[in-house]
Motif scaffolding. Structure first.
Motif, PDB file in Angstrom:
ATOM      1  N   LEU A  87      -6.453  15.430   2.806  1.00  0.00           N
ATOM      2  CA  LEU A  87      -6.150  15.558   1.613  1.00  0.00           C
ATOM      3  C   LEU A  87      -5.776  17.045   1.288  1.00  0.00           C
ATOM      4  O   LEU A  87      -4.736  17.303   0.755  1.00  0.00           O
ATOM      5  CB  LEU A  87      -7.217  14.953   0.387  1.00  0.00           C
ATOM      6  CG  LEU A  87      -6.958  15.539  -0.815  1.00  0.00           C
ATOM      7  CD1 LEU A  87      -5.832  14.850  -1.476  1.00  0.00           C
ATOM      8  CD2 LEU A  87      -8.011  15.194  -1.778  1.00  0.00           C
ATOM      9  N   MET A 106       0.966  -1.063  -0.039  1.00  0.00           N
ATOM     10  CA  MET A 106      -0.066   0.211  -0.104  1.00  0.00           C
ATOM     11  C   MET A 106       0.726   1.261   0.151  1.00  0.00           C
ATOM     12  O   MET A 106       1.936   1.474   0.729  1.00  0.00           O
ATOM     13  CB  MET A 106      -0.884   0.117   1.205  1.00  0.00           C
ATOM     14  CG  MET A 106      -2.180   1.065   1.350  1.00  0.00           C
ATOM     15  SD  MET A 106      -2.697   1.060   2.639  1.00  0.00           S
ATOM     16  CE  MET A 106      -3.367  -0.594   2.984  1.00  0.00           C
ATOM     17  N   ARG A 107       0.414   2.331  -0.717  1.00  0.00           N
ATOM     18  CA  ARG A 107       1.305   3.294  -0.864  1.00  0.00           C
ATOM     19  C   ARG A 107       0.904   4.143   0.550  1.00  0.00           C
ATOM     20  O   ARG A 107      -0.088   4.491   0.981  1.00  0.00           O
ATOM     21  CB  ARG A 107       0.673   4.436  -2.117  1.00  0.00           C
ATOM     22  CG  ARG A 107       1.726   5.308  -2.441  1.00  0.00           C
ATOM     23  CD  ARG A 107       1.586   5.525  -3.729  1.00  0.00           C
ATOM     24  NE  ARG A 107       2.122   6.874  -4.304  1.00  0.00           N
ATOM     25  CZ  ARG A 107       2.339   7.109  -5.705  1.00  0.00           C
ATOM     26  NH1 ARG A 107       1.899   6.215  -6.289  1.00  0.00           N
ATOM     27  NH2 ARG A 107       3.027   8.273  -5.955  1.00  0.00           N
ATOM     28  N   ALA A 108       2.327   4.866   0.990  1.00  0.00           N
ATOM     29  CA  ALA A 108       1.992   5.420   2.369  1.00  0.00           C
ATOM     30  C   ALA A 108       1.617   6.817   1.817  1.00  0.00           C
ATOM     31  O   ALA A 108       1.610   7.379   1.035  1.00  0.00           O
ATOM     32  CB  ALA A 108       3.522   5.578   2.830  1.00  0.00           C
ATOM     33  N   GLY A 109       1.152   7.388   3.184  1.00  0.00           N
ATOM     34  CA  GLY A 109       0.410   8.830   2.967  1.00  0.00           C
ATOM     35  C   GLY A 109       1.394   9.965   3.106  1.00  0.00           C
ATOM     36  O   GLY A 109       1.618  10.920   3.952  1.00  0.00           O
ATOM     37  N   ALA A 110       2.611   9.643   2.464  1.00  0.00           N
ATOM     38  CA  ALA A 110       3.634  10.804   2.477  1.00  0.00           C
ATOM     39  C   ALA A 110       3.023  12.169   1.742  1.00  0.00           C
ATOM     40  O   ALA A 110       2.967  12.280   0.653  1.00  0.00           O
ATOM     41  CB  ALA A 110       4.644  10.487   1.520  1.00  0.00           C
ATOM     42  N   GLY A 111       2.684  12.958   2.516  1.00  0.00           N
ATOM     43  CA  GLY A 111       1.988  14.266   2.132  1.00  0.00           C
ATOM     44  C   GLY A 111       3.246  15.249   1.946  1.00  0.00           C
ATOM     45  O   GLY A 111       4.485  14.961   2.133  1.00  0.00           O
TER      46      GLY A 111
END
Lengths: 129, 305
Positions: B41, B1-6
């Motif tokens: 987001l 799963m793609r990490a939530g790197a904002g």
């Protein structure tokens, strides 16, 4: 599925302004639900990761409003599903029905693209990009 | 799963406020389900005024085409209560707008010669208003009495007061109206400004009268046959009000076309704004009543909106 509106193409090549303008006009045809499904076909992602992936790989920038309108619609139709999350960034994954819908739509688009290339080549002498 | 790197860009206070304002115009169920995710987001992407504006624009389709998965799929009574509360407010506003129309047209005794359509519209509107009031009273009374008895029995004074709002608010308004009109009335009746003031006060009273039972429905969560009956009655009220709305639209357009010298009908701005309000109230009434009725007739375990 049909286009939902406010998807924006990443800025065109400034060296070709006229071509860029024409491309921008055609970008309104981008189909955000399809882009989101295609993005999730790779792996589950949360909202920000979807927008990043779509922008990087497909060259379309989805606004937050468009993205979540699409997510709500796809979720309601059972084409994607939310996964458990510990924080506010809830990831989504494509369902079997979503994969089927994406495959059918991709096949249709592929046929259209193939036909378009054939006719461009035969009638306009276009050799392809 | 793609990490939530904002991007980790901390949005400004004004941007946060704009996003909150944009989310505030979404339906509560949508906001409850996606609000946090959208905020996350926009925190990650550093959304500003443009993003908030785009978000607000997308609220309109969320109201008109609500996502069915956002509502309880197993307990239709939740949907019915929500629909009833919405229909109460929207139908009250619609009835108020209709009464303004009646006051400014038919009660002045005006019927353009050679255009009987206007007169027919007055009759249709009167019949629709009377029938919808009877349907609302007949269908809603059992539920209202049931809730009132329960609130009294369980010593819930706040709910009793909410339920009595439809009686108290109009009574207080009418009393105030009579006293005001007596004191400010001139030879030609009340001035336009006083008319506007009593009209706005009327809408406020109608809003309070309609909101009271809505609050009580939310707090007391009634269910059963009385709730079903009230929901079906709300659908009937909405259907009849739609006929009344059509009569208003035809009459107002007719007056603009055939009687521009009557009152202010030579300038379409005010009638146009009025018609937008009427159509908006009718649309909300119809959509909400349809969703409530679908829930009332949904088979147990089936999906409904």
């Amino acid at each position: 599925m049909h286009a939902t509106g406010t998807a924006k193409r990443c800025p065109p090549d400034p060296s070709a302004p006229e071509e860029g303008k024409v491309r921008d006009k055609l970008n309104g045809w981008a189909d955000p639900p399809l882009l989101v499904l295609a993005s999730l076909a790779g792996e589950p992602k949360h909202g920000y990761a979807i927008t990043q992936d779509v922008a990087e790989t497909m060259g379309v920038r989805l606004s937050a409003g468009t993205l979540y309108a699409v997510i709500a619609r796809l979720e309601a139709r059972g084409l994607i599903e939310p996964l458990e999350s510990d924080d506010r960034r809830r990831p989504y994954r494509i369902t079997a029905a979503g994969a089927q819908a994406l495959a059918e739509q991709s096949e249709r688009m592929s046929r259209v693209a193939s036909l378009a290339r054939q006719r461009l080549s035969a009638n306009l002498g276009w050799a392809g990009a | 799963m793609r990490a939530g790197a904002g991007r980790g860009v901390r949005p400004s206070a004004s941007a946060t406020l704009l996003v909150r304002a944009a989310l505030a115009v979404y339906p509560p169920s949508w906001r409850a389900r996606y609000g946090d995710e959208v905020r996350a987001l926009l925190d990650d992407s550093g959304g500003g005024a443009a993003a908030a504006g785009g978000l607000a624009v997308r609220a309109l389709p969320a109201w008109f085409w609500p996502s069915r998965h956002l509502y309880d799929r197993t307990d239709p009574s939740i949907r019915m209560r929500a629909s009833l509360a919405t229909v109460l407010i929207a139908a009250s506003m619609l009835a108020g707008l209709g009464l303004v129309f009646a006051q400014l047209t038919q009660l002045q005794g005006y019927r353009p010669a050679g255009h009987p359509v206007i007169g027919w519209c007055y009759t249709v509107f009167d019949a629709a208003l009377a029938f919808s009031a009877l349907a609302a009273a007949g269908g809603g009374l059992p539920l209202w009495l049931l809730m009132l008895r329960r609130a009294h029995r369980d010593l819930r004074p706040r709910d009793s007061a909410s339920l009595l709002a439809p009686v108290i608010a109009p009574a207080v308004y009418l009393l105030a109206l009579i006293m005001t009109v007596r004191s400010v009335r001139g030879a030609d009746g009340v001035s336009p400004w006083w008319f506007l003031a009593v009209t706005l006060a009327g809408f406020a009273a109608a809003g309070i009268a309609a909101a009271g039972p809505g609050v009580a429905l939310r707090r007391m969560q009634p269910r059963g046959s009385a709730l079903h009956l009230a929901t079906v009655a709300a659908a009937l009220v909405a259907a009849v009000m739609l006929v009344g709305t059509a009569a208003i639209v035809v009459a107002v357009v007719g007056l603009c076309l055939w009687a521009p010298s009557f009152a202010g009908y030579h300038d379409v701005t005010v009638p146009g704004i009025y018609l937008i309000l009427v159509v908006a109230a009718a649309a909300v009434t119809a959509v909400s009543a349809a969703r409530g009725t679908r829930a009332a007739f949904a088979k147990p375990g089936s999906r409904h909106t």
